[in-house]
Design an enzyme around this catalytic site. Structure first.
Site, PDB file in Angstrom:
ATOM      1  N   TYR A 142       0.822  -1.210   0.000  1.00 50.80           N
ATOM      2  CA  TYR A 142       0.000   0.000   0.000  1.00 50.80           C
ATOM      3  C   TYR A 142       0.860   1.266   0.000  1.00 50.80           C
ATOM      4  CZ  TYR A 142      -3.966  -3.047   1.136  1.00 50.80           C
ATOM      5  OH  TYR A 142      -4.934  -4.032   1.119  1.00 50.80           O
ATOM      6  N   LYS A 191       3.617 -15.442   2.332  1.00 54.74           N
ATOM      7  CA  LYS A 191       3.523 -16.210   1.086  1.00 54.74           C
ATOM      8  C   LYS A 191       4.964 -16.504   0.660  1.00 54.74           C
ATOM      9  CE  LYS A 191       1.022 -17.912  -2.300  1.00 54.74           C
ATOM     10  NZ  LYS A 191       0.183 -19.102  -2.123  1.00 54.74           N
ATOM     11  N   ASP A 223      -2.960 -18.237   1.855  1.00 59.52           N
ATOM     12  CA  ASP A 223      -4.118 -18.940   1.286  1.00 59.52           C
ATOM     13  C   ASP A 223      -4.638 -19.988   2.281  1.00 59.52           C
ATOM     14  OD1 ASP A 223      -1.606 -19.962   0.784  1.00 59.52           O
ATOM     15  OD2 ASP A 223      -2.104 -20.882  -1.126  1.00 59.52           O
ATOM     16  N   ASP A 247      -5.199  -6.756   5.992  1.00 56.59           N
ATOM     17  CA  ASP A 247      -6.413  -6.045   5.597  1.00 56.59           C
ATOM     18  C   ASP A 247      -7.511  -7.074   5.316  1.00 56.59           C
ATOM     19  OD1 ASP A 247      -8.147  -4.137   4.735  1.00 56.59           O
ATOM     20  OD2 ASP A 247      -7.042  -3.561   2.941  1.00 56.59           O
ATOM     21  N   ASP A 251     -10.676  -8.679   8.203  1.00 54.99           N
ATOM     22  CA  ASP A 251     -12.106  -8.596   7.882  1.00 54.99           C
ATOM     23  C   ASP A 251     -12.744  -9.975   7.938  1.00 54.99           C
ATOM     24  OD1 ASP A 251     -12.237  -5.891   7.603  1.00 54.99           O
ATOM     25  OD2 ASP A 251     -13.009  -5.901   5.554  1.00 54.99           O
TER      26      ASP A 251
END
Ligand code: NAD
Length: 356
Positions: A142, A191, A223, A247, A251
């Site tokens: 980001y 990852k 994942d 992020d 959620d």
């Protein structure tokens, strides 16, 4: 203890819910003999209307001068026409950046009386859910290099994930410190089978883990983590990860607990300065109607007591008061179900103060 707090009610339901959280903090101060000093500042759309910008200098200076920040929510349809840097949400990004709030803490807890709000099958939820997601907030993709260029398929766009050792080290330390006060288990999500930035992330986390022999460390690919959160959430204690993975996973973790009106958050920087806010938005559809659930903001205030002021007994007392009121069957509209007693924002705040 002297507690100096900058209060930023913001927009929509922000003023409704912050008022109740402030009352709870005042009740805590009275009960535990602390002195609390709250200064209110404009932020978001309210600040745009009054002063022409979402994060006025006076607000930022007031936040810097405080020990801690309590924020309601910002935004609403009346400011949707504004462009990126003029929008109410800039207040949040501005505060995170200016105060270097690099660690975002998002607890996802399934309260026993709200078990039926959990969208997972009963046998999966039976193990309970009590996860602390620790998300890196000021680095990664980001904030990395980005742009447009001509490529093999015409114009292409790119964003870059980059992490420095010191950035990973400080967020890893935050996660291990928190785990020490919980079940002493950290799951680091990356990852590393594909991304070089994840390989550095993993090696730094392993190095930091050496300083915490009492905490167990596990690595999980992102994942798999997304699957495990809905397959068996009870396996997680503290989950630490990058800005973008955090992020998404925070959620997901929130949703499996049921209600958006119940979920607090903290954004921490150096020393004890932190910003505490519910994860939900300004809910303009119910603003000023005494319908908003103030519990996410009240639990954010509890996090403030725990993380900015080191007042664990006081934080425990607020969390216990929330549980007691839920156990007694009181609910705001968003979490109401058959056989419970519907109350408004003010009554819910008052009941929690009384339980304290
Ligand atoms: P929202 O979270 O405000 O509302 C989504 C739904 O949940 C609505 O139906 C709302 O009534 C309900 N809801 C939210 N909080 C509630 C509470 N405490 N009690 C009861 N019900 C609650 O999300 P949205 O509608 O997508 O966004 C509304 C505005 O909020 C937008 O301007 C958005 O940009 C802004 N926003 C701000 C923040 C923030 O300040 N951190 C976060 C998200 C969205």
């Amino acid at each position: 203890m002297q507690l100096s707090i900058a209060v930023l009610p913001g927009d929509g339901i922000g003023p409704d819910i912050v008022k109740e959280a402030q009352s709870v903090l005042e009740r805590v101060a009275e009960k535990f003999s602390h002195r609390i000093e709250c200064q209110q500042y404009d932020a978001g759309g309210a600040a745009i209307d009054k002063l022409g910008e979402p994060l006025p200098e006076k607000t930022l200076a007031g936040c810097r001068a405080s020990d801690s920040i309590l924020l309601g929510a910002v935004g609403g349809p009346q400011w949707d026409h504004l462009s990126g840097s003029d929008r109410p949400e800039r207040a949040l990004l501005g505060l995170r950046g200016a105060l270097e709030l690099y660690a975002n803490l998002r607890p996802a807890v399934l309260y026993e009386p709200l078990r039926e709000a959990c969208p997972l099958q009963a046998d999966i939820a039976a193990g309970g859910i009590d996860i602390m997601v620790v998300r890196e907030l000021t680095g990664g993709i980001y904030f990395g290099d980005r742009g447009r260029r001509q490529g093999r398929y015409g114009e292409e766009a790119y964003d870059t994930e980059a992490y420095g050792e010191a950035e990973v080290e400080r967020i890893a330390r935050t996660a291990f410190d928190i785990a020490r006060k919980r079940k002493k288990h950290v799951t680091s999500v990356d990852k590393a089978n594909v991304l070089e930035s994840s390989r550095l992330w993993r090696s730094v986390v392993v190095a930091v883990a050496g300083e915490y022999p009492d905490v167990t460390l596990e690595h999980m690919y992102v994942d798999n983590a997304a699957m495990q959160l809905v397959r068996d959430p009870s396996q997680f204690d503290v989950l630490v990860t990058t800005n973008m993975f955090g992020d998404i996973l925070s959620d997901e973790a929130s949703m499996i607990t049921g209600s958006i009106g119940m979920l607090p958050s903290a954004s921490l920087g150096k020393e004890r300065l932190g910003m505490y806010e519910p994860i939900h938005g300004s809910a303009p559809d119910i603003a000023g109607q005494d319908k908003a659930n103030p519990i996410a903001t009240i639990l954010s205030a509890a996090m403030m007591l725990r993380y900015s002021f080191g007042l664990a007994a006081e934080a425990d007392a607020v969390e216990a008061a929330v549980s007691e009121v839920l156990q007694a069957g009181y609910r705001t509209g968003d979490i109401a179900s058959a056989g419970t007693t519907l109350v408004g924002t003010r009554k819910m705040g008052q009941l929690i103060c009384e339980a304290l």
